[in-house]
Design a protein around this motif. Sequence first.
Motif, mmCIF file in Angstrom:
data_model
loop_
_atom_site.group_PDB
_atom_site.id
_atom_site.type_symbol
_atom_site.label_atom_id
_atom_site.label_comp_id
_atom_site.label_asym_id
_atom_site.label_seq_id
_atom_site.Cartn_x
_atom_site.Cartn_y
_atom_site.Cartn_z
ATOM 1 N N PRO A 1 0.756 -1.174 -0.122
ATOM 2 C CA PRO A 1 0.026 0.120 0.048
ATOM 3 C C PRO A 1 0.797 1.340 -0.095
ATOM 4 O O PRO A 1 0.327 2.267 -0.651
ATOM 5 N N ALA B 1 1.652 1.963 -3.552
ATOM 6 C CA ALA B 1 0.206 2.214 -4.093
ATOM 7 C C ALA B 1 0.033 3.511 -3.906
ATOM 8 O O ALA B 1 -0.515 4.411 -4.949
ATOM 9 N N PHE B 2 0.062 4.247 -2.838
ATOM 10 C CA PHE B 2 -0.309 5.359 -2.333
ATOM 11 C C PHE B 2 0.641 6.359 -2.545
ATOM 12 O O PHE B 2 0.307 7.710 -2.831
ATOM 13 N N MET C 1 -1.696 9.909 -2.283
ATOM 14 C CA MET C 1 -2.930 9.400 -2.034
ATOM 15 C C MET C 1 -4.112 10.322 -2.284
ATOM 16 O O MET C 1 -5.136 10.023 -2.769
ATOM 17 N N TYR D 1 -10.445 4.327 2.230
ATOM 18 C CA TYR D 1 -9.074 3.906 1.677
ATOM 19 C C TYR D 1 -9.154 2.718 0.646
ATOM 20 O O TYR D 1 -8.477 2.707 -0.471
ATOM 21 N N PRO D 2 -10.008 1.754 1.033
ATOM 22 C CA PRO D 2 -10.377 0.616 0.148
ATOM 23 C C PRO D 2 -10.708 1.111 -1.361
ATOM 24 O O PRO D 2 -10.396 0.675 -2.504
ATOM 25 N N LEU E 1 -7.624 2.309 -3.353
ATOM 26 C CA LEU E 1 -6.759 1.137 -3.663
ATOM 27 C C LEU E 1 -7.656 0.766 -4.990
ATOM 28 O O LEU E 1 -6.863 0.183 -5.897
ATOM 29 N N ASP E 2 -8.886 0.728 -5.011
ATOM 30 C CA ASP E 2 -9.579 -0.112 -6.254
ATOM 31 C C ASP E 2 -9.291 0.585 -7.275
ATOM 32 O O ASP E 2 -9.145 0.092 -8.486
ATOM 33 N N GLY F 1 -7.521 -5.194 -5.140
ATOM 34 C CA GLY F 1 -8.152 -4.456 -4.161
ATOM 35 C C GLY F 1 -8.097 -5.066 -2.920
ATOM 36 O O GLY F 1 -7.642 -4.378 -1.788
ATOM 37 N N PHE G 1 -4.762 -5.531 -1.476
ATOM 38 C CA PHE G 1 -4.022 -4.312 -0.991
ATOM 39 C C PHE G 1 -4.869 -4.187 0.431
ATOM 40 O O PHE G 1 -4.199 -3.415 1.150
ATOM 41 N N LEU H 1 -3.020 -3.246 3.839
ATOM 42 C CA LEU H 1 -3.120 -2.029 4.631
ATOM 43 C C LEU H 1 -3.453 -2.438 5.964
ATOM 44 O O LEU H 1 -2.947 -1.660 6.874
#
Length: 507
Positions: free
Chosen positions: A192, A195-196, A281, A295-296, A299-300, A308, A311, A315
């Motif tokens: 994560p 990702a962020f 983010m 937050y999900p 991520l999606d 998702g 991740f 998280l």
Amino acid sequence: MAQAVVEEQRLLKTLRWYDGFVIALANPGFLLGSLGYSVLDLGGWGAMMLWAITAALAVFLNIIYSELAAMFPDKPGGIALFAHEGWRKYTTLVGPIATFGYWIAWSVVLAIFGILIGQFIQAEWFPGSPLGTPFDNGWFAMPAIPLFGGVHIGLPQVIATVLIVVVWLFNVLGVRVSVGFGYLAGILLMFPLFAFTVLPYLTGDFDSANLTYKLNDGGLAWGGWQLALVWVWLMTWSAWGVDVCATFAPEYKDTVNDTKKALRSAAVFSLLVYTFLPLGMVGAGGEENVSGYLYPAVLDKLVGNGLGNFFVICLIASFLISMNTATADGSRALYGIARDGMTVKQLYHLNRFHVPGRAMTVDMVVNILFVWFFGNILLILAASNLGYVLAHFFALTSFMLLRKDRPDWPRPIRLGRGWIYIAGVLAAICLVLTVVGFGWFQIAAGGFGTGAKAKVVGIASLVVGLLLFLFRRIVQDKEAPHWREDTPRVPADVTRAPDGSTMAARY
């Protein structure tokens, strides 16, 4: 009659600096726990700016604490114990205030992140789970059942309770088990974080139009300075948490070098994360999703629905690191203050795995009570921040006092004279943040409410620390009350070199 003493009161020296760095990986989780509310109040640009400033201050703090940790390599409990060493010549009351305030601030992390994980699990995998009547606690609307005069228990609270017990088990079985769990969760945390922080620029999802700056909005008190200072005060419990590396100083194989490397590497890494994670983010997910703790959904958007779920698990792992570190640090703080005679002596105890199991159990019980009996854990967290920032204030001023009062004390790490003035500036910042932050924290996060209950809890926690200190000294140790203590100029195991300088064999 002489009695043989079995040496069980010894923390094992099994850690290296990179183990301390992994323990400090709790901080990205701390950031994610508060990021949404900060974006709500400050906007994306404002939140990023204040998080970066607060994390930058932590770099200076950790450099100062490296000198103190090397001075007292046998002190478990971290910066609060350093504060006690510098101040006890002038007053014995600073010690229990700093140590108990430091402990309670770390302890409540278990409750807040346990509930946050529970809310993420429910939102992602059990929406509409039938556990009583619905209510909205300010983060998510979630089903719950009323209990104990208006406090509600829902699926997140049940999950939080289970997780607190699980994290307790990981820690009570020994430091290597705890650190091993931290390594596993730390690996998952990288997904994560990537990702962020990085992925938004690779996918093209980053858009600066998603970020606003709310501190220049009209109508804010003191031209926005009041809200900014309140938020920096609230951010300290997260961004300054890298001081945890000093708590484990007695457990590093090379106390001096490992402590220094752990403190400094953790602070620099944290600065990078605290600057660029909010930027990426919010820039990719938008302020509405981040401020709503969706937050999900972010991520999606970044990795697709297929990845998702994975991740989200990663998280959750970051929050488990936060809980794991809170248990390890908070329990050692309790053990350390009991060791130095500032709370009940029963907590000065290591189990057969050479970790403070009793203190960990106290942490577990206290946090389960927070989860089940308090409706708004964030208020309790804000209240606990009073003692945490004061602990930093007393540790920084202790650094200055020790330079004056114990000039001959061995300092394997000796910073330049300019750091005395830097410590003074940082101490003044802590004092200003305490006055403004504790005085007006109820204006943050869209309005915490009156904040009166939280302020009473914050002050009461420090009063309890003082009462336990007096109970230990007067009842258990049978001492007459005394408000100052004589302090040695050099450690008992120090010898003098031919040139008159001091040398300590323990280093």
